[in-house]
Design a protein around this motif. Structure first.
Motif, mmCIF file in Angstrom:
data_model
loop_
_atom_site.group_PDB
_atom_site.id
_atom_site.type_symbol
_atom_site.label_atom_id
_atom_site.label_comp_id
_atom_site.label_asym_id
_atom_site.label_seq_id
_atom_site.Cartn_x
_atom_site.Cartn_y
_atom_site.Cartn_z
ATOM 1 N N HIS A 130 5.459 -6.568 -19.082
ATOM 2 C CA HIS A 130 5.636 -6.249 -17.653
ATOM 3 C C HIS A 130 5.082 -4.880 -17.269
ATOM 4 O O HIS A 130 5.774 -4.058 -16.661
ATOM 5 C CB HIS A 130 7.118 -6.308 -17.267
ATOM 6 N N VAL A 131 3.864 -4.626 -17.655
ATOM 7 C CA VAL A 131 3.254 -3.328 -17.319
ATOM 8 C C VAL A 131 2.962 -3.285 -15.805
ATOM 9 O O VAL A 131 2.324 -4.194 -15.269
ATOM 10 C CB VAL A 131 1.947 -3.129 -18.129
ATOM 11 N N PRO A 132 3.448 -2.268 -15.089
ATOM 12 C CA PRO A 132 3.218 -2.229 -13.633
ATOM 13 C C PRO A 132 1.782 -1.880 -13.272
ATOM 14 O O PRO A 132 1.146 -1.050 -13.940
ATOM 15 C CB PRO A 132 4.179 -1.132 -13.154
ATOM 16 N N LYS A 133 1.300 -2.542 -12.227
ATOM 17 C CA LYS A 133 -0.032 -2.223 -11.699
ATOM 18 C C LYS A 133 0.141 -2.006 -10.204
ATOM 19 O O LYS A 133 0.740 -2.849 -9.536
ATOM 20 C CB LYS A 133 -1.007 -3.383 -11.917
ATOM 21 N N THR A 134 -0.386 -0.904 -9.717
ATOM 22 C CA THR A 134 -0.248 -0.614 -8.286
ATOM 23 C C THR A 134 -1.594 -0.775 -7.592
ATOM 24 O O THR A 134 -2.621 -0.296 -8.083
ATOM 25 C CB THR A 134 0.309 0.812 -8.078
ATOM 26 N N TYR A 135 -1.538 -1.467 -6.459
ATOM 27 C CA TYR A 135 -2.743 -1.742 -5.668
ATOM 28 C C TYR A 135 -2.583 -1.180 -4.259
ATOM 29 O O TYR A 135 -1.483 -1.228 -3.678
ATOM 30 C CB TYR A 135 -2.977 -3.256 -5.535
ATOM 31 N N TYR A 136 -3.673 -0.676 -3.726
ATOM 32 C CA TYR A 136 -3.744 -0.341 -2.307
ATOM 33 C C TYR A 136 -4.294 -1.582 -1.609
ATOM 34 O O TYR A 136 -5.298 -2.157 -2.047
ATOM 35 C CB TYR A 136 -4.670 0.865 -2.095
ATOM 36 N N VAL A 137 -3.591 -1.992 -0.547
ATOM 37 C CA VAL A 137 -3.940 -3.263 0.104
ATOM 38 C C VAL A 137 -4.185 -3.057 1.599
ATOM 39 O O VAL A 137 -3.403 -2.364 2.259
ATOM 40 C CB VAL A 137 -2.764 -4.274 -0.040
ATOM 41 N N GLU A 138 -5.244 -3.654 2.106
ATOM 42 C CA GLU A 138 -5.415 -3.728 3.563
ATOM 43 C C GLU A 138 -5.374 -5.194 3.964
ATOM 44 O O GLU A 138 -5.904 -6.057 3.250
ATOM 45 C CB GLU A 138 -6.750 -3.091 3.978
ATOM 46 N N THR A 139 -4.735 -5.451 5.117
ATOM 47 C CA THR A 139 -4.557 -6.843 5.557
ATOM 48 C C THR A 139 -5.113 -7.029 6.964
ATOM 49 O O THR A 139 -5.324 -6.052 7.702
ATOM 50 C CB THR A 139 -3.052 -7.197 5.565
ATOM 51 N N ASP A 140 -5.313 -8.304 7.330
ATOM 52 C CA ASP A 140 -5.875 -8.577 8.664
ATOM 53 C C ASP A 140 -4.853 -8.372 9.779
ATOM 54 O O ASP A 140 -5.217 -8.058 10.905
ATOM 55 C CB ASP A 140 -6.467 -10.004 8.708
ATOM 56 N N PHE A 141 -3.563 -8.542 9.451
ATOM 57 C CA PHE A 141 -2.500 -8.324 10.443
ATOM 58 C C PHE A 141 -1.426 -7.437 9.824
ATOM 59 O O PHE A 141 -1.320 -7.362 8.593
ATOM 60 C CB PHE A 141 -1.886 -9.673 10.879
ATOM 61 N N PRO A 142 -0.602 -6.797 10.650
ATOM 62 C CA PRO A 142 0.448 -5.939 10.100
ATOM 63 C C PRO A 142 1.447 -6.735 9.258
ATOM 64 O O PRO A 142 1.647 -7.932 9.457
ATOM 65 C CB PRO A 142 1.128 -5.371 11.348
ATOM 66 N N LEU A 143 2.057 -6.043 8.321
ATOM 67 C CA LEU A 143 3.051 -6.655 7.434
ATOM 68 C C LEU A 143 4.445 -6.225 7.914
ATOM 69 O O LEU A 143 4.851 -5.091 7.686
ATOM 70 C CB LEU A 143 2.822 -6.155 5.991
ATOM 71 N N PRO A 144 5.169 -7.140 8.594
ATOM 72 C CA PRO A 144 6.490 -6.739 9.071
ATOM 73 C C PRO A 144 7.466 -6.545 7.916
ATOM 74 O O PRO A 144 7.247 -7.071 6.817
ATOM 75 C CB PRO A 144 6.928 -7.913 9.956
ATOM 76 N N ALA A 145 8.556 -5.820 8.186
ATOM 77 C CA ALA A 145 9.510 -5.459 7.130
ATOM 78 C C ALA A 145 10.048 -6.692 6.400
ATOM 79 O O ALA A 145 10.209 -6.679 5.176
ATOM 80 C CB ALA A 145 10.653 -4.656 7.735
ATOM 81 N N GLU A 146 10.303 -7.774 7.153
ATOM 82 C CA GLU A 146 10.904 -8.948 6.475
ATOM 83 C C GLU A 146 9.901 -9.619 5.529
ATOM 84 O O GLU A 146 10.275 -10.151 4.483
ATOM 85 C CB GLU A 146 11.518 -9.947 7.473
ATOM 86 N N LYS A 147 8.630 -9.541 5.881
ATOM 87 C CA LYS A 147 7.613 -10.125 4.984
ATOM 88 C C LYS A 147 7.430 -9.233 3.748
ATOM 89 O O LYS A 147 7.247 -9.728 2.631
ATOM 90 C CB LYS A 147 6.276 -10.303 5.717
ATOM 91 N N ALA A 148 7.493 -7.921 3.964
ATOM 92 C CA ALA A 148 7.419 -6.992 2.820
ATOM 93 C C ALA A 148 8.598 -7.259 1.883
ATOM 94 O O ALA A 148 8.441 -7.286 0.649
ATOM 95 C CB ALA A 148 7.425 -5.552 3.317
ATOM 96 N N ALA A 149 9.771 -7.488 2.476
ATOM 97 C CA ALA A 149 10.977 -7.745 1.661
ATOM 98 C C ALA A 149 10.809 -9.045 0.865
ATOM 99 O O ALA A 149 11.213 -9.129 -0.304
ATOM 100 C CB ALA A 149 12.211 -7.805 2.554
ATOM 101 N N ALA A 150 10.197 -10.054 1.506
ATOM 102 C CA ALA A 150 9.967 -11.323 0.805
ATOM 103 C C ALA A 150 9.040 -11.115 -0.390
ATOM 104 O O ALA A 150 9.275 -11.628 -1.493
ATOM 105 C CB ALA A 150 9.379 -12.353 1.769
ATOM 106 N N LEU A 151 7.975 -10.331 -0.175
ATOM 107 C CA LEU A 151 7.037 -10.051 -1.287
ATOM 108 C C LEU A 151 7.765 -9.306 -2.410
ATOM 109 O O LEU A 151 7.528 -9.562 -3.595
ATOM 110 C CB LEU A 151 5.859 -9.201 -0.799
ATOM 111 N N GLU A 152 8.651 -8.415 -2.034
ATOM 112 C CA GLU A 152 9.375 -7.630 -3.044
ATOM 113 C C GLU A 152 10.326 -8.509 -3.845
ATOM 114 O O GLU A 152 10.497 -8.323 -5.052
ATOM 115 C CB GLU A 152 10.161 -6.500 -2.369
ATOM 116 N N ALA A 153 10.923 -9.492 -3.174
ATOM 117 C CA ALA A 153 11.918 -10.344 -3.850
ATOM 118 C C ALA A 153 11.244 -11.353 -4.781
ATOM 119 O O ALA A 153 11.854 -11.802 -5.761
ATOM 120 C CB ALA A 153 12.750 -11.071 -2.806
ATOM 121 N N GLY A 154 9.978 -11.691 -4.485
ATOM 122 C CA GLY A 154 9.269 -12.708 -5.279
ATOM 123 C C GLY A 154 8.967 -13.906 -4.403
ATOM 124 O O GLY A 154 9.838 -14.361 -3.643
#
Ligand code: URA
Length: 237
Positions: A130-154
């Protein structure tokens, strides 16, 4: 160490032109400690290194492969900059032993490690660690907090298992960083797709304890320092 063939080197030793730890030697069968020995020839010092480690700031448009018939690869870029023909110091290690640690998509930029050290590569890539890898990401639309939370949860990206927990840090309307501890195929892009977003730019910033050197422009490569190699071995999770 690229000094010559076995018989050429024997002849050089017998002719008294090789120094071992600053002393002239005449016996080709002399036993030395390969970790610490310093060989000199014509004023140049040679140290034996079984492994080499390089950091590349991978540019877009280059394939993360060792060979491809139609596209430029990270290995051809490596050869251009660091191969022996360009004064590269590979200590006699065959260039064909060097490989990229993991894959970045053709359009992904940023930190890519190149080495001939299979054990370290396994340590960095194996799902067990489980080696962490960090990425800088740009998206076509903003990422609302609830979607960020979903990505964080899996999220379910269509594999057997949902993705493991991640850390998302919003930066601006259309940009954030994400830290993941897996390396599935197109993982970051597929994670954002589950939230209806397209990744328009992706750059790897770090892998384990090793961060991309901000002084390295896209396409540039440099050797890792010993301290940086040690960082890669450190337990991060
Ligand atoms: N995730 C992706 O989608 N692409 C990469 O190149 C790396 C991680």
């Amino acid at each position: 160490m690229n000094l010559g063939s076995r018989s050429e080197v024997k002849a050089l030793i017998k002719s008294g032109r090789i120094l071992v730890n600053k002393e002239r030697v005449l016996r080709p069968d002399l036993k030395v400690d390969e970790e610490s020995v310093v060989i000199s020839y014509q004023g140049r010092e040679y140290r034996y290194r079984p492994f080499v480690y390089y950091m590349m700031n991978k540019p877009a448009g280059v394939l993360c492969a060792t060979r491809d018939s139609s596209c430029r690869t990270v290995l051809s870029l490596f050869m251009e900059q660091c191969g022996p023909a360009n004064g590269g110091e590979l200590s006699g290690i065959p260039v064909q032993d060097i490989f990229p640690v993991g894959r970045l998509d053709k359009d992904t930029v940023g930190l890519l490690l190149l080495t001939n050290d299979g054990e370290l590569a396994h340590r960095l890539l194996s799902p067990r660690f489980h080696v962490p890898k960090t990425y800088y990401v740009e998206t076509d639309f903003p990422l609302p907090a609830e979607k960020a939370a979903a990505l964080e949860a899996g999220v379910d990206i269509g594999d057997k298992e949902p993705t493991r927990k991640a850390v998302v840090t919003p930066l601006a309307d259309l940009s954030c960083t994400i830290t993941i501890t897996e390396g599935r195929f197109h993982q970051v892009k597929r994670m954002f797709q589950t939230q209806g977003l397209t990744v328009t730019y992706l750059k790897r910033l770090s892998m384990g304890g090793l961060a991309l050197d901000p002084g390295l422009s896209e396409g540039q490569i440099r050797e890792l320092t010993k301290e940086e190699v040690d960082l890669l071995w450190q337990k991060t999770c």
